[in-house]
Scaffold this active site. Structure first.
Site, mmCIF file in Angstrom:
data_model
loop_
_atom_site.group_PDB
_atom_site.id
_atom_site.type_symbol
_atom_site.label_atom_id
_atom_site.label_comp_id
_atom_site.label_asym_id
_atom_site.label_seq_id
_atom_site.Cartn_x
_atom_site.Cartn_y
_atom_site.Cartn_z
ATOM 1 N N ASP A 210 -6.831 6.352 5.017
ATOM 2 C CA ASP A 210 -8.135 5.819 4.617
ATOM 3 C C ASP A 210 -8.980 6.942 4.015
ATOM 4 O O ASP A 210 -8.569 8.101 4.003
ATOM 5 C CB ASP A 210 -8.851 5.219 5.836
ATOM 6 C CG ASP A 210 -9.062 6.261 6.933
ATOM 7 O OD1 ASP A 210 -10.116 6.932 6.905
ATOM 8 O OD2 ASP A 210 -8.181 6.423 7.799
ATOM 9 N N ASP A 212 -12.008 7.818 5.272
ATOM 10 C CA ASP A 212 -13.065 8.040 6.256
ATOM 11 C C ASP A 212 -14.225 7.107 5.891
ATOM 12 O O ASP A 212 -13.988 5.933 5.613
ATOM 13 C CB ASP A 212 -13.452 9.522 6.300
ATOM 14 C CG ASP A 212 -14.096 9.912 7.626
ATOM 15 O OD1 ASP A 212 -13.506 9.585 8.681
ATOM 16 O OD2 ASP A 212 -15.162 10.530 7.622
#
Length: 290
Positions: A210, A212
């Site tokens: 991802d 973050d």
């Protein structure tokens, strides 16, 4: 020199490796506590292998409750020479996209609730972690990953946070814009420090899941999306690991970067006043110099 034993510490989504000859799960006792799980051992292309699921099978340990000292000590007791950390991470860089791997070479340690050394009162030691990963082992991981068709970014700074919650938006922006971190995770510290104290070559392969919370098009971390990416990353990670024995070989030579001699001149406590109980606990980690 001992024969090569490649130890893989698998993070979220990677709970085993396949293809090992003579595979068996072994319980290993450690004076530093109970390891995360039994350790899977066997051989692959004639090279000894060991696999330890960092969070335990079924994912029972939080990042803070992982018994890092017991894990590293247990691997050392089994004869591990090279430790490869495989872990999930968030990315602070647009080009380090979900599904990519990052070969970490530096750390910023923001953990606060973990035992970060094997040594202590009665046997004091100071080792250098200026360069906390092994370039030789990292090069093997890079070659193996790229041969498997994985996008591997060469070099990156990993910010280790305590967790288990993900970052606030403000934290994410600070780590990315002001501290120069490239990825963020919760488990590579104090693991890397302890591997250095145990004189083990250590490489960190961070699998991006991802962005973050900093990325304006992606918003906050979505756990469901992370899990989907983890499953694909885990298969890639196994493919990378399967290629390592051919690159590292069974015959072990001294580490050209001195990882296996990290305790030379590191212990400061005079032998006459060392704590005998601590010295006994350090038998596997520091027996070479004690």
């Amino acid at each position: 020199m001992p024969d090569t034993m490649i130890a893989v510490i698998g993070g979220s989504g990677l709970y085993d490796i396949d293809g090992l000859e003579g595979a068996k799960w072994q319980e290993v006792a450690s004076p530093f506590g109970t390891p995360s799980d039994a350790i899977l051992t066997g051989t692959l292309e004639g090279v000894k292998m060991a696999f330890l699921p960092r969070h335990g099978r079924g994912h029972v340990h939080t990042p803070s409750s992982v018994p890092y000292r017991a894990n590293i000590d247990a691997l050392k007791r089994l004869g591990a020479t090279d430790v490869i950390s495989v872990s999930a991470c968030g990315s602070f860089r647009e080009q380090m996209a979900p599904g990519d791997f990052v070969l970490v070479d530096q750390f910023i340690d923001r953990t606060v609730a973990r035992e970060n050394s094997f040594f202590g009162p009665g046997c004091v030691a100071h080792v250098s972690v200026a360069h906390p990963t092994c370039p030789r082992l990292g090069a093997a991981c890079r070659t193996a990953a790229r041969a498997a068709g994985i996008t591997m970014h060469d070099g990156g700074t990993y910010l280790a946070m305590e967790g288990p919650q993900f970052s606030t938006l403000a934290e994410s922006r600070i780590y990315r814009e002001h501290w120069g971190a490239d990825v963020i995770g919760m488990t590579n510290m104090p693991e890397a420090r302890l591997a250095r104290e145990a004189e083990l070559c250590y490489a960190s392969v961070a699998m991006v899941t991802d962005y973050d919370s900093w990325h304006p098009q992606h918003g906050e971390v979505d756990v469901a999306e992370i899990i989907r990416t983890l499953m694909g990353n885990a298969d890639k990670g196994r493919d990378m690991v399967r290629r390592l024995p051919a690159l590292l070989g069974a015959a072990r030579m001294p580490c050209p970067h001195g990882c296996d001699r990290a305790l030379n001149n590191a212990i400061l406590t005079d032998p006459s006043v060392r704590d005998p109980d601590l010295v006994e606990r350090l038998a596997a980690v520091a027996g070479r110099v004690l």
